[in-house]
Write a protein that holds these residues in place. Structure first.
Motif, mmCIF file in Angstrom:
data_model
loop_
_atom_site.group_PDB
_atom_site.id
_atom_site.type_symbol
_atom_site.label_atom_id
_atom_site.label_comp_id
_atom_site.label_asym_id
_atom_site.label_seq_id
_atom_site.Cartn_x
_atom_site.Cartn_y
_atom_site.Cartn_z
ATOM 1 N N MET A 1 0.888 -1.200 -0.091
ATOM 2 C CA MET A 1 0.034 0.093 -0.153
ATOM 3 C C MET A 1 0.903 1.091 -0.119
ATOM 4 O O MET A 1 1.934 1.242 0.649
ATOM 5 N N ALA A 2 0.570 2.402 -0.806
ATOM 6 C CA ALA A 2 1.331 3.651 -0.708
ATOM 7 C C ALA A 2 0.401 4.761 -0.668
ATOM 8 O O ALA A 2 -0.872 4.500 -0.770
ATOM 9 N N GLY A 3 1.161 5.989 -0.440
ATOM 10 C CA GLY A 3 0.152 7.202 -0.385
ATOM 11 C C GLY A 3 0.224 7.777 -1.852
ATOM 12 O O GLY A 3 0.136 7.173 -2.717
ATOM 13 N N SER A 4 -0.105 9.169 -1.526
ATOM 14 C CA SER A 4 -0.284 9.829 -2.808
ATOM 15 C C SER A 4 0.972 9.747 -3.802
ATOM 16 O O SER A 4 0.819 10.324 -4.954
ATOM 17 N N GLY A 5 1.933 9.297 -3.526
ATOM 18 C CA GLY A 5 3.211 9.417 -4.546
ATOM 19 C C GLY A 5 3.285 8.210 -5.330
ATOM 20 O O GLY A 5 4.230 8.044 -5.969
ATOM 21 N N VAL A 6 2.120 7.256 -4.942
ATOM 22 C CA VAL A 6 2.240 6.090 -5.857
ATOM 23 C C VAL A 6 1.977 6.297 -7.511
ATOM 24 O O VAL A 6 2.674 5.466 -8.069
ATOM 25 N N ILE A 7 1.694 7.385 -7.764
ATOM 26 C CA ILE A 7 1.448 7.667 -9.334
ATOM 27 C C ILE A 7 2.825 7.818 -9.955
ATOM 28 O O ILE A 7 3.434 7.261 -10.811
ATOM 29 N N SER A 8 3.837 8.460 -9.232
ATOM 30 C CA SER A 8 5.093 8.888 -9.585
ATOM 31 C C SER A 8 5.834 7.612 -9.530
ATOM 32 O O SER A 8 6.778 7.106 -10.326
ATOM 33 N N ASP A 9 5.668 6.847 -8.345
ATOM 34 C CA ASP A 9 6.342 5.448 -8.242
ATOM 35 C C ASP A 9 6.037 4.486 -9.453
ATOM 36 O O ASP A 9 7.105 3.911 -9.786
ATOM 37 N N VAL A 10 5.013 4.517 -9.977
ATOM 38 C CA VAL A 10 4.586 3.504 -10.854
ATOM 39 C C VAL A 10 5.307 4.170 -12.248
ATOM 40 O O VAL A 10 6.121 3.156 -12.869
ATOM 41 N N SER A 11 5.460 5.298 -12.595
ATOM 42 C CA SER A 11 5.996 5.873 -13.527
ATOM 43 C C SER A 11 7.571 5.578 -13.525
ATOM 44 O O SER A 11 8.403 5.105 -14.403
ATOM 45 N N LEU A 12 8.319 5.903 -12.283
ATOM 46 C CA LEU A 12 9.777 5.473 -12.040
ATOM 47 C C LEU A 12 9.817 3.876 -12.664
ATOM 48 O O LEU A 12 11.033 3.704 -12.871
ATOM 49 N N THR A 13 9.085 3.144 -11.895
ATOM 50 C CA THR A 13 9.047 1.710 -12.140
ATOM 51 C C THR A 13 9.217 1.413 -13.410
ATOM 52 O O THR A 13 9.980 0.583 -14.185
ATOM 53 N N LEU A 14 8.135 2.084 -14.281
ATOM 54 C CA LEU A 14 8.141 1.508 -15.787
ATOM 55 C C LEU A 14 9.480 2.185 -16.590
ATOM 56 O O LEU A 14 10.201 1.322 -17.275
ATOM 57 N N ILE A 15 9.777 3.416 -16.395
ATOM 58 C CA ILE A 15 10.969 3.940 -16.663
ATOM 59 C C ILE A 15 12.123 3.198 -16.400
ATOM 60 O O ILE A 15 13.080 2.879 -17.370
ATOM 61 N N ASN A 16 12.256 2.594 -15.326
ATOM 62 C CA ASN A 16 13.812 1.916 -14.941
ATOM 63 C C ASN A 16 13.780 0.486 -15.769
ATOM 64 O O ASN A 16 14.719 0.070 -16.296
ATOM 65 N N VAL A 17 12.268 -0.022 -15.840
ATOM 66 C CA VAL A 17 12.381 -1.319 -16.645
ATOM 67 C C VAL A 17 13.008 -1.142 -18.104
ATOM 68 O O VAL A 17 13.755 -1.971 -18.563
ATOM 69 N N LEU A 18 12.208 -0.196 -18.597
ATOM 70 C CA LEU A 18 12.474 0.173 -20.444
ATOM 71 C C LEU A 18 14.125 0.480 -20.421
ATOM 72 O O LEU A 18 14.800 0.265 -21.427
#
Length: 199
Positions: A1-18
């Motif tokens: 579970m995450a707080g309001s920063g979850v949207i940016s965390d998902v973006s960082l996760t996708l960018i790192n994988v790519l």
């Protein structure tokens, strides 16, 4: 579970994988992967894979769930269920030549297909409980089958000419609520005798 920063965390996760995937495909300088709004000039030297978050919606299948009971340091509370989000991304290559751009897209698609579930060490951003890192959250990435007309609408919305691109949706990003409603234990009950209607 995450707080309001979850949207940016998902973006960082996708960018790192790519970014990791493209770095192994091309000789130096490797293409860069950046979160971008597709406004202004985007570098083609080095080649760039631009990731645009164009829509955030609530997952309709998780709406109207009941309140959850929890025990906190302050006592028992009722808590709203997690708000679950679906994030939609458009991935656009900029390389100066069409063959390289198509290779970049192919590698991006292959990578997300091979690793469509992001969890544990894949997650990036802030540490739990505020962010995804160290949480038990799991993100699922799937190709978003937008029609050419739907994709063109996105390009029209950002006022840019159409370019070759692919779209993905990532679900489910959980956002933990911040408001708890205190509640007491039931300590007594009353029984009213039923009286038949008409008597």
């Amino acid at each position: 579970m995450a707080g309001s920063g979850v949207i940016s965390d998902v973006s960082l996760t996708l960018i790192n994988v790519l970014d990791t995937a493209l770095g192994s495909l091309f000789p130096a300088p490797a293409p860069q992967v950046i979160l971008h709004d597709l406004q202004g000039v985007i570098s083609t030297n080095p080649a760039t894979l631009a990731v645009l978050l164009y829509e955030v919606t609530e997952d309709a299948s998780t709406r109207n769930r009941p309140m959850q009971r929890a025990v906190t340091a302050g006592g028992r509370v009722l808590r709203k269920p997690l708000m679950t989000l679906i994030l939609r991304y458009m991935i656009v290559p900029y390389a100066g030549d069409r063959l390289t751009e198509q290779q970049m897209l192919g590698r991006a698609m292959q990578t997300i297909y091979d690793n469509s579930i992001f969890s544990g060490p894949d997650l990036r951003g802030a540490a739990a409980p505020a962010g995804l890192v160290g949480s038990s959250d799991t993100l699922a990435a799937t190709l978003d089958p937008l029609s050419l007309e739907e994709r063109t609408r996105v390009w029209h919305a950002i006022q840019k000419p159409y370019r070759l691109s692919i779209c993905y949706q990532i679900r489910v990003a959980n956002v933990e609520p911040t408001i708890d409603v205190p509640t007491d234990l039931v300590r007594s009950r009353n029984f009213d005798q039923a009286v038949p209607v008409g008597e």
